[in-house]
Design an enzyme around this catalytic site. Structure first.
Site, PDB file in Angstrom:
ATOM      1  CG  HIS A  74      -1.967  -1.058   1.166  1.00  0.00           C
ATOM      2  ND1 HIS A  74      -3.031  -1.104   2.044  1.00  0.00           N
ATOM      3  CD2 HIS A  74      -2.132  -2.117   0.335  1.00  0.00           C
ATOM      4  CE1 HIS A  74      -3.796  -2.139   1.761  1.00  0.00           C
ATOM      5  NE2 HIS A  74      -3.267  -2.774   0.730  1.00  0.00           N
ATOM      6  CD  GLU A  79      -1.681   4.273   3.525  1.00  0.00           C
ATOM      7  OE1 GLU A  79      -2.827   4.582   3.901  1.00  0.00           O
ATOM      8  OE2 GLU A  79      -1.467   3.465   2.597  1.00  0.00           O
ATOM      9  CB  CYS A 131      -6.394  -0.651   4.971  1.00  0.00           C
ATOM     10  SG  CYS A 131      -4.652  -1.147   5.024  1.00  0.00           S
ATOM     11  CB  CYS A 141      -1.962   1.540   6.184  1.00  0.00           C
ATOM     12  SG  CYS A 141      -1.422   0.700   4.678  1.00  0.00           S
TER      13      CYS A 141
END
Length: 223
Positions: free
Chosen positions: A86, A88, A122, A125
């Site tokens: 992701h 992040e 999410c 993260c």
């Protein structure tokens, strides 16, 4: 990383009393959306983020130094074939490399680092950012499928410091604030999902086309 040393310039209308960790006050936070658009062009879910570091130093004129972007990234699970990549997570690794290059200890890095991301992090993260102890996370639209900042799971509320623990720890809890340019973030997501993911396995692509056909047939019958 290109542009890692470039300072963020604050809007002329801002005041010194504003929350220094609120990256939405800085025009170059636009880069988060630039990265999301890069991800969209690459066939990824368009989510982009920026990490900015606020130096604990002053200039020769005894003025606080401007924050600098130390990491920026977009989602890359499709490109890497790794579902954990992701925006992040990618940016965390880039920020750690930056800290090593500048001899900044991890303990000093994260409390002076703010994050801006176009979509609510999410659960994975949000947990990572909370665990690291970044100072502030500002996100755009909410993520009602996987959001870890209250939309699905309230990671800061569940795993962050509790009021009763205040006397046992001097560590400040990461601040998560949403609603920054949320409509724009949603439009990017709609742009992605209205097309077919070119990196999806063939069977999933067929199922997606089947769902579209079924929905169209149902709508036709209803009319």
């Amino acid at each position: 990383m290109e542009g890692a040393e470039e300072p963020l310039e604050k809007d002329e209308g801002s005041t010194e009393s504003e929350e220094m960790w609120d990256l939405a006050s800085y025009p170059l936070a636009e880069r988060a959306f630039d990265k999301a658009k890069e991800g969209l062009a690459a066939g990824e879910v368009p989510i982009g983020c920026v990490f900015a570091y606020f130096p604990d130093k002053v200039s020769a004129e005894d003025k606080p130094l401007q924050p600098v972007i130390i990491a920026e990234s977009y989602n890359s699970p499709n490109l890497t074939r790794n579902p954990t990549r992701h925006a992040e997570i990618n940016a965390i690794e880039i920020a750690m490399e930056w800290a090593d290059e500048h001899n900044i200890p991890q303990a000093s890095l994260w409390p002076r680092t703010s994050v801006i991301v176009t979509v609510e992090p999410c659960v994975m993260c949000a947990s990572a950012l909370l665990s690291l102890g970044v100072r502030h996370v500002r996100f755009g639209c909410h993520n009602f499928r996987f959001g870890g900042c209250g939309s699905v799971v309230d990671v800061p509320g569940v795993f962050g410091p509790k009021p009763e623990d205040a006397g046992c720890s001097t560590k400040e809890s990461t601040k998560f604030v949403g609603g920054w340019r949320g409509e724009e973030a949603v439009m990017l997501l709609k742009e992605f999902y209205k097309g077919e993911n070119p990196n999806a396995p063939a069977d999933k692509a067929r199922k997606k086309r089947g769902r579209k056909k079924s929905a169209a047939t149902t709508e036709s019958e209803a009319n």
